[in-house]
Scaffold this motif. Structure first.
Motif, PDB file in Angstrom:
ATOM      1  N   ALA A   1       0.870  -1.170   0.000  1.00  0.00           N
ATOM      2  CA  ALA A   1       0.000   0.000   0.000  1.00  0.00           C
ATOM      3  C   ALA A   1       0.909   1.223   0.000  1.00  0.00           C
ATOM      4  N   LEU A   2       1.115   1.806  -1.169  1.00  0.00           N
ATOM      5  CA  LEU A   2       2.010   2.947  -1.276  1.00  0.00           C
ATOM      6  C   LEU A   2       1.319   4.194  -0.732  1.00  0.00           C
ATOM      7  N   THR A   3       2.091   5.010  -0.027  1.00  0.00           N
ATOM      8  CA  THR A   3       1.546   6.247   0.513  1.00  0.00           C
ATOM      9  C   THR A   3       1.930   7.450  -0.330  1.00  0.00           C
ATOM     10  N   ARG A   4       2.953   7.293  -1.178  1.00  0.00           N
ATOM     11  CA  ARG A   4       3.395   8.414  -2.020  1.00  0.00           C
ATOM     12  C   ARG A   4       4.232   7.881  -3.169  1.00  0.00           C
TER      13      ARG A   4
ATOM     14  N   ALA B   1      12.290   8.785  -9.386  1.00  0.00           N
ATOM     15  CA  ALA B   1      11.063   8.421  -8.669  1.00  0.00           C
ATOM     16  C   ALA B   1      11.368   8.238  -7.192  1.00  0.00           C
ATOM     17  N   GLN B   2      10.517   8.831  -6.367  1.00  0.00           N
ATOM     18  CA  GLN B   2      10.568   8.617  -4.922  1.00  0.00           C
ATOM     19  C   GLN B   2       9.273   7.926  -4.528  1.00  0.00           C
ATOM     20  N   VAL B   3       9.410   6.777  -3.880  1.00  0.00           N
ATOM     21  CA  VAL B   3       8.250   5.976  -3.495  1.00  0.00           C
ATOM     22  C   VAL B   3       8.301   5.769  -1.990  1.00  0.00           C
ATOM     23  N   GLU B   4       7.109   5.845  -1.343  1.00  0.00           N
ATOM     24  CA  GLU B   4       7.042   5.702   0.110  1.00  0.00           C
ATOM     25  C   GLU B   4       5.890   4.792   0.512  1.00  0.00           C
TER      26      GLU B   4
END
Length: 171
Positions: free
Chosen positions: A86-89, A107-110
């Motif tokens: 479940a990605l938040t950003r 790309a920045q993924v959080e």
């Protein structure tokens, strides 16, 4: 897999050498971030079409950004042993360098979860670059994608990691 696995141990294989999805049930949820990047090199004419907004298929970088975000969200559908997250950003940027006729995708993924988001960041970058290729291949089939890599990751038991290669490039 043993609880005390070294960084060089391949975690996606069991003791018999069979591929398996890593059990993350006992891991703590933490805020996790990964940043990845990559580059696509093209003819000057192709870059001009992109920057001037005259590509026949539309806004190349806008569509590539959406594709990259969608790819990050679907990574576990593409990489067989990736956990669905479940990605938040997901934040995607493109930077143009006219001197080298390149576009860099970053790309920045959080997420807040039990496993990291490096694969999601890498997938976002690669699909963003592939989308640029797809939208411009009619005028430039010789485009080259390269240097796709993780720049940094934060969170989890292993903590923070920053690419030494990129630190050396900036010193």
């Amino acid at each position: 897999m043993t609880k005390d696995s070294s960084p060089t141990q391949l975690t996606h294989f069991d003791q018999q050498g069979q591929a398996h999805m890593v059990d993350v049930a006992a891991k703590q949820d933490t805020h996790r971030t990964a940043i990845a990047c990559g580059v696509i090199r093209m003819k000057a004419e192709t870059l001009a079409i992109i920057t001037e907004g005259t590509a026949k298929k539309g806004d190349v970088l806008g569509i590539a950004r959406i594709a990259a975000i969608m790819a990050a969200k679907r990574t576990s559908d593409l990489i067989p042993l990736c956990h669905p997250l479940a990605l938040t950003r997901v934040h995607v940027d493109f930077s143009i360098t006219t001197e080298t006729n390149t576009i860099q995708c970053q790309a920045q993924v959080e997420t807040v979860g039990k496993t990291g988001v490096e694969m999601e960041a890498l997938t976002a970058v690669q699909v963003g670059l592939l989308t640029i290729y797809d939208m411009c291949k009619a005028v430039d089939r010789g485009m080259v994608m390269s240097d796709i890599r993780v720049l940094e990751k934060h969170g989890g038991k292993s903590g923070d990691w920053v690419s030494l290669i990129d630190q050396q490039d900036h010193n």
